[in-house]
Design a protein around this motif. Structure first.
Motif, PDB file in Angstrom:
ATOM      1  N   GLN A   1     -10.100  -7.383 -12.331  1.00  0.00           N
ATOM      2  CA  GLN A   1     -10.870  -6.357 -11.628  1.00  0.00           C
ATOM      3  C   GLN A   1     -10.045  -5.713 -10.517  1.00  0.00           C
ATOM      4  O   GLN A   1     -10.395  -4.679  -9.999  1.00  0.00           O
ATOM      5  CB  GLN A   1     -12.181  -6.931 -11.086  1.00  0.00           C
ATOM      6  CG  GLN A   1     -12.039  -7.819  -9.874  1.00  0.00           C
ATOM      7  CD  GLN A   1     -11.738  -9.262 -10.195  1.00  0.00           C
ATOM      8  OE1 GLN A   1     -11.108  -9.586 -11.171  1.00  0.00           O
ATOM      9  NE2 GLN A   1     -12.185 -10.150  -9.329  1.00  0.00           N
ATOM     10  N   PHE A   2      -8.915  -6.323 -10.188  1.00  0.00           N
ATOM     11  CA  PHE A   2      -8.004  -5.786  -9.168  1.00  0.00           C
ATOM     12  C   PHE A   2      -6.816  -5.120  -9.873  1.00  0.00           C
ATOM     13  O   PHE A   2      -5.666  -5.541  -9.731  1.00  0.00           O
ATOM     14  CB  PHE A   2      -7.518  -6.904  -8.243  1.00  0.00           C
ATOM     15  CG  PHE A   2      -8.626  -7.624  -7.543  1.00  0.00           C
ATOM     16  CD1 PHE A   2      -9.425  -6.976  -6.628  1.00  0.00           C
ATOM     17  CD2 PHE A   2      -8.874  -8.960  -7.802  1.00  0.00           C
ATOM     18  CE1 PHE A   2     -10.452  -7.642  -5.971  1.00  0.00           C
ATOM     19  CE2 PHE A   2      -9.888  -9.643  -7.158  1.00  0.00           C
ATOM     20  CZ  PHE A   2     -10.687  -8.982  -6.246  1.00  0.00           C
ATOM     21  N   GLN A   3      -7.077  -4.069 -10.632  1.00  0.00           N
ATOM     22  CA  GLN A   3      -6.026  -3.417 -11.416  1.00  0.00           C
ATOM     23  C   GLN A   3      -4.957  -2.788 -10.530  1.00  0.00           C
ATOM     24  O   GLN A   3      -3.773  -2.890 -10.822  1.00  0.00           O
ATOM     25  CB  GLN A   3      -6.625  -2.344 -12.337  1.00  0.00           C
ATOM     26  CG  GLN A   3      -7.214  -2.909 -13.588  1.00  0.00           C
ATOM     27  CD  GLN A   3      -6.181  -3.584 -14.455  1.00  0.00           C
ATOM     28  OE1 GLN A   3      -5.203  -2.972 -14.862  1.00  0.00           O
ATOM     29  NE2 GLN A   3      -6.401  -4.852 -14.740  1.00  0.00           N
TER      30      GLN A   3
ATOM     31  N   HIS B   1      -5.287 -15.436  -7.241  1.00  0.00           N
ATOM     32  CA  HIS B   1      -6.119 -15.861  -6.118  1.00  0.00           C
ATOM     33  C   HIS B   1      -5.760 -15.102  -4.829  1.00  0.00           C
ATOM     34  O   HIS B   1      -6.506 -15.179  -3.855  1.00  0.00           O
ATOM     35  CB  HIS B   1      -6.041 -17.382  -5.906  1.00  0.00           C
ATOM     36  CG  HIS B   1      -4.697 -17.878  -5.502  1.00  0.00           C
ATOM     37  ND1 HIS B   1      -3.716 -18.191  -6.418  1.00  0.00           N
ATOM     38  CD2 HIS B   1      -4.170 -18.103  -4.283  1.00  0.00           C
ATOM     39  CE1 HIS B   1      -2.637 -18.594  -5.779  1.00  0.00           C
ATOM     40  NE2 HIS B   1      -2.887 -18.553  -4.475  1.00  0.00           N
ATOM     41  N   ASN B   2      -4.670 -14.355  -4.829  1.00  0.00           N
ATOM     42  CA  ASN B   2      -4.282 -13.547  -3.667  1.00  0.00           C
ATOM     43  C   ASN B   2      -4.612 -12.070  -3.835  1.00  0.00           C
ATOM     44  O   ASN B   2      -4.402 -11.287  -2.902  1.00  0.00           O
ATOM     45  CB  ASN B   2      -2.784 -13.697  -3.396  1.00  0.00           C
ATOM     46  CG  ASN B   2      -2.435 -15.072  -2.889  1.00  0.00           C
ATOM     47  OD1 ASN B   2      -3.217 -15.702  -2.184  1.00  0.00           O
ATOM     48  ND2 ASN B   2      -1.273 -15.569  -3.269  1.00  0.00           N
ATOM     49  N   LEU B   3      -5.119 -11.660  -4.978  1.00  0.00           N
ATOM     50  CA  LEU B   3      -5.374 -10.246  -5.228  1.00  0.00           C
ATOM     51  C   LEU B   3      -6.472  -9.677  -4.330  1.00  0.00           C
ATOM     52  O   LEU B   3      -6.386  -8.533  -3.889  1.00  0.00           O
ATOM     53  CB  LEU B   3      -5.719 -10.021  -6.704  1.00  0.00           C
ATOM     54  CG  LEU B   3      -4.564 -10.250  -7.674  1.00  0.00           C
ATOM     55  CD1 LEU B   3      -5.061 -10.198  -9.112  1.00  0.00           C
ATOM     56  CD2 LEU B   3      -3.451  -9.236  -7.445  1.00  0.00           C
TER      57      LEU B   3
ATOM     58  N   ASP C   1      -7.719  -5.856   0.352  1.00  0.00           N
ATOM     59  CA  ASP C   1      -8.109  -5.487   1.715  1.00  0.00           C
ATOM     60  C   ASP C   1      -6.968  -4.791   2.445  1.00  0.00           C
ATOM     61  O   ASP C   1      -7.174  -3.807   3.165  1.00  0.00           O
ATOM     62  CB  ASP C   1      -8.564  -6.726   2.490  1.00  0.00           C
ATOM     63  CG  ASP C   1      -9.833  -7.331   1.908  1.00  0.00           C
ATOM     64  OD1 ASP C   1     -10.581  -6.605   1.225  1.00  0.00           O
ATOM     65  OD2 ASP C   1     -10.058  -8.541   2.131  1.00  0.00           O
ATOM     66  N   ARG C   2      -5.759  -5.269   2.247  1.00  0.00           N
ATOM     67  CA  ARG C   2      -4.593  -4.650   2.905  1.00  0.00           C
ATOM     68  C   ARG C   2      -4.277  -3.273   2.317  1.00  0.00           C
ATOM     69  O   ARG C   2      -3.868  -2.366   3.031  1.00  0.00           O
ATOM     70  CB  ARG C   2      -3.391  -5.575   2.803  1.00  0.00           C
ATOM     71  CG  ARG C   2      -3.598  -6.836   3.611  1.00  0.00           C
ATOM     72  CD  ARG C   2      -2.431  -7.746   3.561  1.00  0.00           C
ATOM     73  NE  ARG C   2      -2.692  -8.923   4.393  1.00  0.00           N
ATOM     74  CZ  ARG C   2      -1.924  -9.960   4.417  1.00  0.00           C
ATOM     75  NH1 ARG C   2      -0.818 -10.009   3.696  1.00  0.00           N
ATOM     76  NH2 ARG C   2      -2.220 -10.994   5.184  1.00  0.00           N
TER      77      ARG C   2
ATOM     78  N   LEU D   1      -4.476   8.199   1.517  1.00  0.00           N
ATOM     79  CA  LEU D   1      -4.236   8.065   0.074  1.00  0.00           C
ATOM     80  C   LEU D   1      -5.550   7.737  -0.622  1.00  0.00           C
ATOM     81  O   LEU D   1      -6.438   7.110  -0.033  1.00  0.00           O
ATOM     82  CB  LEU D   1      -3.232   6.943  -0.195  1.00  0.00           C
ATOM     83  CG  LEU D   1      -1.813   7.174   0.296  1.00  0.00           C
ATOM     84  CD1 LEU D   1      -0.997   5.889   0.196  1.00  0.00           C
ATOM     85  CD2 LEU D   1      -1.159   8.285  -0.491  1.00  0.00           C
ATOM     86  N   PRO D   2      -5.710   8.159  -1.867  1.00  0.00           N
ATOM     87  CA  PRO D   2      -6.944   7.860  -2.585  1.00  0.00           C
ATOM     88  C   PRO D   2      -7.014   6.381  -2.951  1.00  0.00           C
ATOM     89  O   PRO D   2      -6.017   5.771  -3.305  1.00  0.00           O
ATOM     90  CB  PRO D   2      -6.825   8.708  -3.863  1.00  0.00           C
ATOM     91  CG  PRO D   2      -5.349   8.857  -4.072  1.00  0.00           C
ATOM     92  CD  PRO D   2      -4.738   8.904  -2.681  1.00  0.00           C
ATOM     93  N   TYR D   3      -8.184   5.800  -2.838  1.00  0.00           N
ATOM     94  CA  TYR D   3      -8.382   4.415  -3.276  1.00  0.00           C
ATOM     95  C   TYR D   3      -9.641   4.366  -4.125  1.00  0.00           C
ATOM     96  O   TYR D   3     -10.707   4.795  -3.692  1.00  0.00           O
ATOM     97  CB  TYR D   3      -8.520   3.460  -2.097  1.00  0.00           C
ATOM     98  CG  TYR D   3      -8.738   2.028  -2.556  1.00  0.00           C
ATOM     99  CD1 TYR D   3      -7.652   1.227  -2.871  1.00  0.00           C
ATOM    100  CD2 TYR D   3     -10.030   1.514  -2.721  1.00  0.00           C
ATOM    101  CE1 TYR D   3      -7.833  -0.067  -3.328  1.00  0.00           C
ATOM    102  CE2 TYR D   3     -10.206   0.215  -3.186  1.00  0.00           C
ATOM    103  CZ  TYR D   3      -9.118  -0.556  -3.485  1.00  0.00           C
ATOM    104  OH  TYR D   3      -9.287  -1.838  -3.947  1.00  0.00           O
ATOM    105  N   ALA D   4      -9.513   3.864  -5.346  1.00  0.00           N
ATOM    106  CA  ALA D   4     -10.688   3.768  -6.233  1.00  0.00           C
ATOM    107  C   ALA D   4     -10.800   2.374  -6.772  1.00  0.00           C
ATOM    108  O   ALA D   4      -9.862   1.725  -7.095  1.00  0.00           O
ATOM    109  CB  ALA D   4     -10.557   4.751  -7.387  1.00  0.00           C
TER     110      ALA D   4
END
Length: 104
Positions: A69-71, A83-85, A90-91, A101-104
């Protein structure tokens, strides 16, 4: 030791239910973003942000998604343990806000 029909059907149901979660996640994260065609004039990080989508879900769902889910985080840091994704996300959200910058 024969397996009865009820156990067979339960196995099929459970396997399809779990695979369904993963299938939905992969479909959403890969097919709703822009598609890359040719050369990008943007920087590499911005390009990843435009062509990759994260799926927001509660922390308890991380195991079901396997970190997929953290592509965006996976594309930026492919060797980062899953486990660090969530921490990396957050960073990256902070970085995106700071540099518009765009974040989706």
């Amino acid at each position: 030791n024969k397996v009865n029909w009820g156990e067979r059907l339960a196995y099929i149901y459970v396997s399809h239910a779990l695979a369904g979660i993963l299938h939905i996640q992969i479909t959403l994260s890969h097919f709703i973003s822009e598609t890359f065609h040719g050369r990008s004039e943007d920087n590499w990080i911005k390009h990843q942000m435009l062509t990759t989508t994260d799926i927001t879900c509660p922390k308890y769902m991380d195991w079901f998604h396997g970190g997929l889910q953290f592509q965006l985080e996976h594309h930026l840091f492919p060797r980062l343990p899953r486990h660090n994704l969530r921490i990396a996300r957050d960073r990256i959200i902070e970085l995106a806000a700071r540099h518009d910058l765009p974040y989706a």
